[in-house]
Design an enzyme around this catalytic site. Structure first.
Site, PDB file in Angstrom:
ATOM      1  N   GLU A  49       0.807  -1.300  -0.073  1.00 21.58           N
ATOM      2  CA  GLU A  49       0.087   0.081  -0.194  1.00 21.58           C
ATOM      3  C   GLU A  49       0.851   1.312  -0.068  1.00 21.58           C
ATOM      4  O   GLU A  49       1.860   1.235   0.715  1.00 21.58           O
ATOM      5  CB  GLU A  49      -0.736   0.041   1.258  1.00 21.58           C
ATOM      6  CG  GLU A  49      -1.768  -1.146   1.438  1.00 21.58           C
ATOM      7  CD  GLU A  49      -2.792  -1.265   2.572  1.00 21.58           C
ATOM      8  OE1 GLU A  49      -3.395  -0.353   2.874  1.00 21.58           O
ATOM      9  OE2 GLU A  49      -2.416  -2.028   3.482  1.00 21.58           O
ATOM     10  N   ARG A 276       4.510 -13.233   9.836  1.00 22.72           N
ATOM     11  CA  ARG A 276       5.219 -11.923   9.603  1.00 22.72           C
ATOM     12  C   ARG A 276       6.433 -11.804  10.538  1.00 22.72           C
ATOM     13  O   ARG A 276       6.619 -12.466  11.357  1.00 22.72           O
ATOM     14  CB  ARG A 276       4.215 -10.555   9.868  1.00 22.72           C
ATOM     15  CG  ARG A 276       3.799 -10.467  11.416  1.00 22.72           C
ATOM     16  CD  ARG A 276       2.979  -9.428  11.656  1.00 22.72           C
ATOM     17  NE  ARG A 276       3.433  -8.127  11.548  1.00 22.72           N
ATOM     18  CZ  ARG A 276       3.019  -6.970  11.275  1.00 22.72           C
ATOM     19  NH1 ARG A 276       1.466  -7.160  11.781  1.00 22.72           N
ATOM     20  NH2 ARG A 276       3.544  -5.734  11.181  1.00 22.72           N
ATOM     21  N   LYS A 286       3.023   1.482  10.593  1.00 25.98           N
ATOM     22  CA  LYS A 286       3.410   2.698   9.810  1.00 25.98           C
ATOM     23  C   LYS A 286       2.902   3.867  10.451  1.00 25.98           C
ATOM     24  O   LYS A 286       3.263   5.048  10.601  1.00 25.98           O
ATOM     25  CB  LYS A 286       2.705   2.743   8.437  1.00 25.98           C
ATOM     26  CG  LYS A 286       3.459   1.678   7.477  1.00 25.98           C
ATOM     27  CD  LYS A 286       2.691   1.716   6.130  1.00 25.98           C
ATOM     28  CE  LYS A 286       3.356   0.578   5.246  1.00 25.98           C
ATOM     29  NZ  LYS A 286       2.576   0.631   3.863  1.00 25.98           N
TER      30      LYS A 286
END
Length: 571
Positions: A49, A276, A286
């Site tokens: 993204e 992850r 983020k």
């Protein structure tokens, strides 16, 4: 006959060993190939993204997807999931492309979810016509409340069974911008009693009157991630959609959406999840990284203390070291905390092979060789990197007045101190053997100048008997006459604890390391004027460094990448 039997047995053993060496994703792909998937139908994608810079966690997804592309000689798309114009910028698109290229990977196509906005809209219209989607006029907070929890059935929206024509009309008007942001949404009609919360009539579209960085003001509605992601995979004919474990419970929705558009003549994409990567002393949210920037804790996305790829690049990490790190971490189904020391070990391991050895003094004290002729200078040959046979040599200037590290001298020391002391000898790297004679001090008792004598026949590499004489210590130095002043930034961990955001009730900024960067002024050999920004260097006996982008023709700035040694050993 017996030879054939032995051969078959060996073949089976080798096949079993090969199967054991595959990670679980590779095994899934191999099983799919065995069950009819054609090799030329394998295709992967990396779908970031564009709402921030890539961080250390993304390196795992990049290496897995592009690594599989290399293994199976399959194309890998770089697809930007650009469905939220509130947070997305072209700057982030550019930085992501730069990071992937820097890591050494090549994509097949650069694509965007926004490329498919019309197709996604058309499919959504068809879902409304099929009675599988409806326009809801409730606020998002009410929708969330009505979903309840996994142990309790959700409450159906009062608009769930509105007439198809009414939803079609409202959805088109939503697209045309007739309603305010957030006033309506399009929801899939699935199952409000499902124990999987993602299946409780998820929102497919929301109204967002914001310009998009690629489509401008063409669209007033934007697809939600779950709707856009899987369908984009299908449009691109991605065979294996690989994502982190947090999306595992989204897989049923991924498949449900796919069921609505799937054509059996095409490849059916499948989502599979891997753990992850979390690295100690780092955060990868983020939102929290943006807060570090907004509150001036760091100086932007590429600050060398940031866990971003651009930050690691600026700090001096190499693509090879990061890829080796990901390989050592492996592909797992269970999340765990990876030690930062493993990453730093991989960095040292690579830099030891590729970094040029140079001489820089970061806590200088002057040393004068009293019996070296005044005004004389010479250029001495020194090796660039003993680990590289073809690294060659360079010449460094030598003169009567030098700088050495303050810690490399003591007036008095025991037999375990192998550097310079009064009455003791030491070799100057690639130069001569010197003997400490006396010192000068200031009014505070601080040593300002060390005086020494040298053995003029002890020049390194000269082949004389004196040059072959063994002394226990070797120290680095810089000719004072030729030295260039340098700013040295010593970077350390940004946080003081392994998991700074582990406690929900404690602000992660409480764990900021006040000494995450310290700056000193030193002197370096003149060759450092000409090194490129980002070039890996080893400051001999100090650590690994790289030239920073803040450097100018008169101000040379170097970032510490990692210290020279660490007791850490990977398992």
């Amino acid at each position: 006959m017996q030879i054939v039997v032995v051969f078959d047995r060996l073949k089976r053993i080798l096949m079993e060993e090969e199967k054991k060496s595959l990670n679980f994703i590779e095994q899934i792909i191999e099983d799919d190939l065995a069950n009819g998937l054609k090799r030329d139908q394998i295709r992967f994608r990396f779908p970031p993204e564009p709402n921030g810079y890539l961080h250390v966690g993304h390196t795992k997804a990049i290496c897995i997807n592009f690594g599989l592309g290399e293994k199976y000689n399959a194309p890998v798309n770089l697809r930007f999931d650009d469905t939220n114009p509130e947070k997305e910028e072209q700057e982030f698109v550019d930085s992501i492309m730069k990071d992937v290229e820097w890591l050494g990977f090549k994509w097949d196509k650069v694509l965007y979810a926004s490329d498919y906005f019309q197709q996604l809209y058309d499919w959504a219209v068809q879902l409304i016509k099929d009675g599988k989607a409806y326009v809801d006029e409730q606020p998002s907070e009410v929708i969330t409340e009505q979903r309840k929890n996994p142990a309790e059935s959700g409450i159906e929206s009062p608009y769930r069974n509105r007439p198809v024509e009414e939803s079609l009309n409202l959805f088109e008007r939503m697209k045309n911008g007739e309603f305010e942001s957030g006033s309506m949404s399009l929801r899939a009609k699935i199952d409000m009693t499902s124990p999987n919360m993602n299946m409780r009539d998820p929102v497919m579209y929301r109204i967002l009157n914001k310009p998009h960085h690629r489509t401008g003001t063409d669209w007033k509605i934007y697809p939600m991630y779950d709707w856009a992601h899987g369908e984009s995979d299908y449009i691109e004919q991605i065979s294996h959609s690989l994502c982190s474990l947090e999306f595992e419970n989204h897989r049923p929705l991924y498949d449900w959406y796919l069921d609505q558009v799937y054509d059996e003549s095409k490849v059916r994409n499948k989502q599979r999840e891997f753990a992850r990567m979390n690295v100690s002393y780092m955060i990868t949210s983020k939102r929290k990284l943006q807060r570090l920037i907004a509150e001036n804790v760091v100086n932007g996305w590429d600050d060398p203390r940031m866990p971003t790829i651009s930050g690691m690049r600026r700090k001096g990490f190499t693509p090879t070291s990061i890829r080796n790190f990901i390989e050592k971490v492996g592909v797992a189904k269970r999340e765990n905390l990876i030690e930062l020391q493993l990453l730093e070990f991989c960095v040292r391991e690579d830099l030891n092979k590729v970094a040029k050895r140079v001489m820089t003094v970061v806590d200088p004290v002057k040393l004068i060789i009293e019996n070296y002729p005044e005004g004389q200078e010479e250029w001495l040959e020194t090796e660039n990197n003993p680990e590289q046979e073809d690294a060659g040599t360079r010449e460094i200037p030598f003169s009567r007045e030098l700088y050495i590290e303050r810690e490399d001298f003591k007036e008095e020391a025991n037999n375990k101190f192998f550097r310079l002391k009064l009455g003791g000898e030491v070799r100057l790297k690639s130069a001569y053997i010197i003997k400490g004679e006396r010192v000068e001090k200031d009014e505070n008792g601080e040593i300002t100048t060390i005086y020494a004598t040298y053995d003029e026949k002890s020049k390194s590499g000269s082949g004389t008997e004196e040059s072959l004489r063994k002394v226990k210590g070797t120290i680095h130095w810089v000719s004072a006459k030729h030295a260039i002043p340098v700013e040295v930034r010593n970077y350390d961990k940004l946080f003081t604890v392994e998991q700074p955001d582990a406690e929900k009730d404690v602000d992660f900024l409480n764990f900021i390391n006040p000494d995450s960067v310290t700056t000193v002024q030193g002197f370096a050999e003149p060759s450092l004027k000409d090194v490129a920004v980002g070039e890996p260097l080893q400051f001999q006996r100090i650590g690994y460094f790289t030239k920073d982008q803040d450097s100018t023709d008169t101000n040379f700035v170097f970032n510490r990448t990692v210290t020279l040694k660490d007791s850490y050993k990977p398992e």
